[in-house]
Structure formats: C-alpha cells, structure tokens
Design an enzyme around this catalytic site. Structure first.
Site, PDB file in Angstrom:
ATOM      1  N   GLY A  47      16.011  -2.464  26.892  1.00 62.05           N
ATOM      2  CA  GLY A  47      14.809  -3.407  26.669  1.00 62.05           C
ATOM      3  C   GLY A  47      14.901  -4.214  25.508  1.00 62.05           C
ATOM      4  CG  HIS A  48      14.875  -4.829  20.903  1.00 67.52           C
ATOM      5  ND1 HIS A  48      16.025  -5.319  20.266  1.00 67.52           N
ATOM      6  CD2 HIS A  48      13.861  -5.633  20.168  1.00 67.52           C
ATOM      7  CE1 HIS A  48      15.709  -5.939  19.210  1.00 67.52           C
ATOM      8  NE2 HIS A  48      14.468  -6.276  19.158  1.00 67.52           N
TER       9      HIS A  48
ATOM     10  CG  HIS B  87      12.777 -11.160  21.478  1.00 66.67           C
ATOM     11  ND1 HIS B  87      13.691 -10.611  20.652  1.00 66.67           N
ATOM     12  CD2 HIS B  87      11.439 -10.962  21.013  1.00 66.67           C
ATOM     13  CE1 HIS B  87      12.825 -10.079  19.661  1.00 66.67           C
ATOM     14  NE2 HIS B  87      11.745 -10.173  19.836  1.00 66.67           N
TER      15      HIS B  87
ATOM     16  CD  GLU C  93       8.343 -11.364  18.170  1.00 71.38           C
ATOM     17  OE1 GLU C  93       7.888 -11.090  17.079  1.00 71.38           O
ATOM     18  OE2 GLU C  93       9.015 -10.634  18.826  1.00 71.38           O
TER      19      GLU C  93
ATOM     20  CD  GLU D 289      11.972 -11.394  14.272  1.00 73.67           C
ATOM     21  OE1 GLU D 289      12.116 -10.346  14.209  1.00 73.67           O
ATOM     22  OE2 GLU D 289      11.384 -12.036  15.704  1.00 73.67           O
TER      23      GLU D 289
ATOM     24  CB  CYS E 242      15.234 -10.283  12.841  1.00 74.62           C
ATOM     25  SG  CYS E 242      14.497  -8.703  11.728  1.00 74.62           S
TER      26      CYS E 242
ATOM     27  CB  CYS F  29      12.498  -5.776  12.469  1.00 80.94           C
ATOM     28  SG  CYS F  29      11.208  -7.039  12.750  1.00 80.94           S
ATOM     29  CB  CYS F  30      11.914  -9.580   8.764  1.00 75.95           C
ATOM     30  SG  CYS F  30      11.527 -10.228  10.143  1.00 75.95           S
TER      31      CYS F  30
END
Length: 619
Positions: free
Chosen positions: A196-197, A263, A315, A331, A333, A399-400
C-alpha cells in the site's frame, strides 16, 4: 536576460539501453570524504542537531521506542500511528551514515540499545510490527494499507546501513528473518499482496546486494508485478477519501504505466524499486514504463524547485500543469524520493539528464526541508508564503525529519560513479575518494566553490606513474558555456554525449583537470499552461532557484516588485548571511531588490516569500 530553458523543463528523452547498474556503480558514501564548506557543515549539523532532535522525539517525546519495549513484553498499549516503527528505522539509518563519517561511541552504544529492544520485539516466526503485536496479531496482513511492509522496508534499509557502518549483524539478522517471513507468507505461497505504501521493493534490492541471496531480488520483482491486477485490499481501495487504486499506483500493471498519479512519495519509492530491479534483470518493460512516467513528471508535473506533488488532498498529483504556488504541497520526502529515483535512472542509463533533476531536487526541494540550524523541518514546501508557514521540530507523521537525517549524511554517495574504465563526476562537491578504474587504484581530489561558483578542479593520483582511463564530467543543463584545462593548458573540449564530456587520456600523478562553467543569472519562464505562473518569471543561478523575502525588500512595495527584460543583475557572496550565501541584486531603474536561495527562506524573521515574480513587458 532570457534562459534557454522554459519551465516546466522540456528534457529530451533517451533510451535506457546501453548501460546497466552492473556497468555503472555509485561510489559508496563511505568511500567519499566531503570537504567543502557547503555540504560538510550540513553533514556535521546532522550529527550535532538533526539526529539529537530526531532521537529525543523518538525515545522521549513520543512512544516509538516504548512501543518496542511493550511489544517485547507482549503487554501494554500501542501509542501513536500504525507506521511509527518506520521512523525508528530511518533514524537508525541516518545514525549509520553519520557513524561511518563521524565515529561516535556514545551514539553507537545508544543505537545498540535501541536495536536490542527492536530484536526483543520480534516474534518467533520473524514478524515484527509493534502496532499489530499490541493491537491484535489476528489482524496482521489483513489490510495492505497498514504499512507493515513499509516498516519492513525501512527496517531493511536501516539494518543494511548499520551493518555497513559497524559490521554488526544483529539488526541485519532481524531484518532477514522478517523478510523471510514475508516471502514465505506471500510469494512462496503465491498469495497476492500489493504494498500500500511502496518502499519494501527498493529495500529488498539492497538486501540482495548485501546478502547476495537472489531470494530478495525475486521477491522485489514479484511485488512490483503484483500491481494493477485487482489484488489490492484495504483502506486505500475502499475509502472514498482516496482515489481508489490510483492513489498507490495500483490501477494498471506497471509495464502499462504512462503518467504520474496518486501519492507522490509512494510513486517515487515504486519507481526507484523498479529501476533497481531492472538494473539487475535487464527488464526493458520496466525501463520503458519509467521513461514514459519520468517524462510526464518532469515536463508536466514538476516544480522549478524539483518538488513534486501539488495537492494536499492526496499528497500528490491532480492534473497536468496544476502547479499552484501558495498551496503547493511538495512534501520534503517526495524531493528525497526524486533524488533516489533519478540516481537509479542515471545508473541504469548513463544519462546526465537524470542527475540534472536529482541536483535540482537536492539543492532546492530537499534542502529547503531543514532549517539551517538542523533541528527544524518543513513537511510542506510552498513556492509562496504569506508569512505563516514555518518549520517545526517534529510532526505527528514524522517521515520528513527522519528522511532528512538519512539523506544529508549520505550525500557523498551521489557525487561519483565508476564503470570499467571511467570515473563519472555527477555532482560538483569538494571531496576526496579512491576508486578502482581499469585495473588501477586512483585517488581523486575535487575542489570547488559550487554552487556559488562554476569552477571545479580535479586532481588524479593513480597508483602507478601513468594510467589510461577516462573521466566523464557532467555538463549541467543550466550551463551554456564552459572551458576545460589539463595541467594549466587549454584542452579541446569534446562534444558532450548524454550530457557528459569524456576526457580519455594517459594520466600521471597529480595531473589537474579544471572545468570552468559560466554561472550567469537566468530568468526562467513557466510553461504557459501553468496557470499559476502566467505573467510571472523566476530567477535561477547555477543549480539554485532564488526567491524574494519581504524582510530584504522592505523599502519597496512587496506586491509591486517586478522583473523585466531590462532588469540588471549582480551577485555577491555574503558570508554572514544565512550561513553564507550568494545573493542576487536586481535593479529596475531606480528600484532594486534582493533575492536569496530558495532553500534558505524562513530562517530569519517571519515574512512573505515568493519564487515566481510578476513580469513586466517593456518595449
């Protein structure tokens, strides 16, 4: 002064045939000593500021480490978000890179304590996820969106990096057991699974390189092939808030991809994994799809800063040329992901255009994500601000900050590549390295004032009195004019091929190669289909995009500042400003204003900022 580039930049596409990752190899960051005044202080800041704040929030201010302690005891509550384990692993990866360049026994000892807690939380069958261990193991592997595989990917990356830095296997063995559990649960039983990610795919290739066990390469390839076949199950695929399978690039099989969607960070990690697998397998179906998507990203969906993802809602991406400024998501990331993906595309193809994009994202989109002090971070990177957008020390979804902690200390790994008989210079960063080329060990020392100056000196020291090999110098897309010298004498500049000029000669010890690239100020126009930038222009010098901040220009009406074809520019380096920057002074008749590098904005008093400036047509 008009640029030869119009933004969105229209790069010429080329094939990925010709070189593979087996033929072009990056020089590992651990074999590169960064010595220049631009990147070295930033790498040191990771050690002194970025990692301490990341570790404090990971261990003390949030429950991330306590979740592992509770999972080891199989008691207590899970606190935080279901993907929080991944931040611990990313911080460990950043620590590993830092330890390799800056040994720190106290930092290493603290990391070993963390690793003991992580290992204690692993189940007998290899499974490791604090959310499901504490919330109910009967629900594990039931929702493909819940990031169990994403956390595994970051565990692998952290473990590989820590093993490389210290030689310690404990975390590596934990990651291997979890990877084996995943493989046995899904691929070996032919049980469908869609990440999923995405993240696990690229991490498995790193595990393959470290272990030389092709089980992990096969698993990475299998995961990529799972996409677009209707296997997706979970929130992404059912919640109307998401755009169905498009959100995680699961709407079509990967070989049929034509455009960017969904995304942004998930897309970057998928494409990086695809390029990694293709480099090992020679799968042209993957590379042809990546070429198509790369063109769509760079030509129609990338900001001038190298940032991607315009929409807060997903995002990520909406429609082509939708690139708003104040509401830009961009973002941090995603810019880090652009660095990863474009490096892999360059390694596979030998094409400099990918490093052009890597450099744009690194020096602008990613670098803006961290305060000059190293302890505050942007999650979102707009190209205009009303003065209310500021960096923070941490985020609920963190996460960043953790991504910054691992990118900065590894920047040395993006400078050089090698092939059988050549050294490739991709980034111009003061540094030293020793590599094996054409049966010779050769030391190289690079000196430069980049990105403030376009002059680069490269000294070669082969292990014998003379050695035959080639040096390939990337000529950046922003560079229109350059000259070359060898040992103080003009060298007939060869024609650039795939963005590199090749100097193939017999090298003696201490031969010196000098590249001088003109670095004028350029005015950049957007593609006219970008509605947000109609009637506006941006300013770039070398790899850096510039912006105006209100506080530098309080003598003018901020809203009335304009550029025109008659605007005159001058540059000066100001060592006491923003850690040392080259500012640009722009003059329109009696009016003058100051521009600073975009990465350095919001490091002083709050105020308005913009990259795109009104354009005034004058006869």
């Amino acid at each position: 002064m008009k640029s030869r580039f119009y933004f969105i930049i229209l790069f010429v596409l080329g094939g990925l045939e010709g070189y593979s990752q087996r033929q072009i190899t990056p020089v590992n960051f651990s074999k590169v000593t960064v010595k220049d005044f631009f990147w070295k202080p930033r790498i040191e800041k990771v050690h002194s500021a970025t990692l301490p704040v990341c570790m404090t929030y990971t261990e003390d201010s949030t429950a991330r480490i306590r979740n592992f302690e509770n999972a080891a005891r199989r008691t207590g509550q899970h606190k935080g978000i279901y993907f929080d384990d991944s931040d611990v692993y990313k911080v460990i990866e950043g620590i590993a890179y830092t330890l390799k360049t800056t040994p720190d026994k106290t930092l290493e000892a603290k990391t070993d304590v963390w690793i003991d807690k992580i290992a204690a939380a692993q189940l007998a069958d290899g499974y490791l996820n604090t959310f499901y261990t504490l919330k109910g193991l009967e629900k594990r592997w039931t929702d493909m969106e819940k990031h169990e595989d994403y956390c595994l990917g970051h565990l692998i990356e952290g473990a590989v990096a820590y093993y490389d830095a210290t030689g310690k296997r404990k975390l590596l063995d934990v990651s291997i057991r979890f990877a084996n559990h995943f493989d046995s649960t899904f691929r070996l039983q032919n049980r469908p699974w869609v990440t999923g990610h995405q993240e696990l795919e690229l991490a498995l290739v790193k595990l393959y390189h470290t272990t030389q066990n092709d089980r992990y390469l096969k698993l990475a390839d299998w995961l990529i092939e799972q996409r677009g076949k209707g296997h997706g199950r979970g929130q992404i695929w059912t919640d109307k808030h998401f755009d169905g399978a498009r959100y995680c690039q699961d709407d079509v099989p990967v070989r049929e991809m034509t455009d960017i969607k969904g995304h942004a960070v998930r897309a970057m990690y998928l494409y990086t994994g695809m390029a990694d697998v293709a480099a090992e397998t020679g799968d042209h179906g993957y590379t042809q799809a990546l070429e198509r998507v790369w063109a769509d990203v760079v030509e129609r969906n990338m900001y001038i800063t190298g940032g991607i993802g315009s929409s807060t809602k997903n995002e990520g991406f909406t429609v082509d040329y939708d690139l708003p400024n104040e509401s830009a998501y961009c973002e941090t990331c995603a810019s880090v992901g652009m660095v990863f993906w474009n490096q892999r595309m360059n390694l596979y193809s030998g094409e400099a255009k990918y490093v052009d994009v890597l450099e744009r994202s690194l020096y602008n989109g990613a670098l803006a994500g961290v305060q000059l002090t190293g302890n505050l971070f942007f999650y979102v990177n707009p190209l205009a601000s009303f003065g209310l957008h500021h960096r923070k020390p941490w985020y609920g979804t963190a996460c960043c900050p953790s991504n910054v902690s691992r990118l900065m200390p590894s920047v040395g790994g993006y400078i050089y590549n090698t092939s059988k008989d050549a050294l490739w210079i991709n980034l111009y960063v003061g540094s030293e390295t020793e590599v094996q080329i054409a049966n010779h060990k050769v030391k190289f020392a690079q000196k430069t004032n980049y990105p403030w100056s376009g002059e680069v000196e490269l000294k070669a020291i082969p292990d014998s009195s003379k050695a035959d090999f080639a040096v390939k110098l990337r000529i950046p897309a922003w560079c229109d004019k350059y000259t070359l010298e060898v040992n103080g004498k003009p060298f007939s500049t060869p024609k650039a091929e795939k963005g590199y000029i090749t100097i193939n000669r017999t090298w003696a010890k201490n031969d010196v190669l000098k590249l001088r690239m003109d670095m004028p100020v350029k005015i950049i126009a957007a593609d006219p289909r970008v509605k947000a930038n109609v009637g506006k222009r941006a300013v770039q010098r070398g790899p850096l995009v510039y912006c105006i901040e209100e506080q530098d220009n309080r003598h003018l009406d901020y809203d009335q500042i304009v550029l025109s074809k008659n605007t005159q520019f001058s540059t000066s380096f100001e060592p006491a400003l923003l850690g040392g920057v080259a500012t640009i002074k722009a003059q329109n008749g009696k009016d003058n204003f100051t521009l600073i590098p975009y990465y350095s904005w919001d490091n002083r008093q709050p105020g308005r900022m913009k990259v795109w400036i009104d354009w005034q047509e004058k006869k």
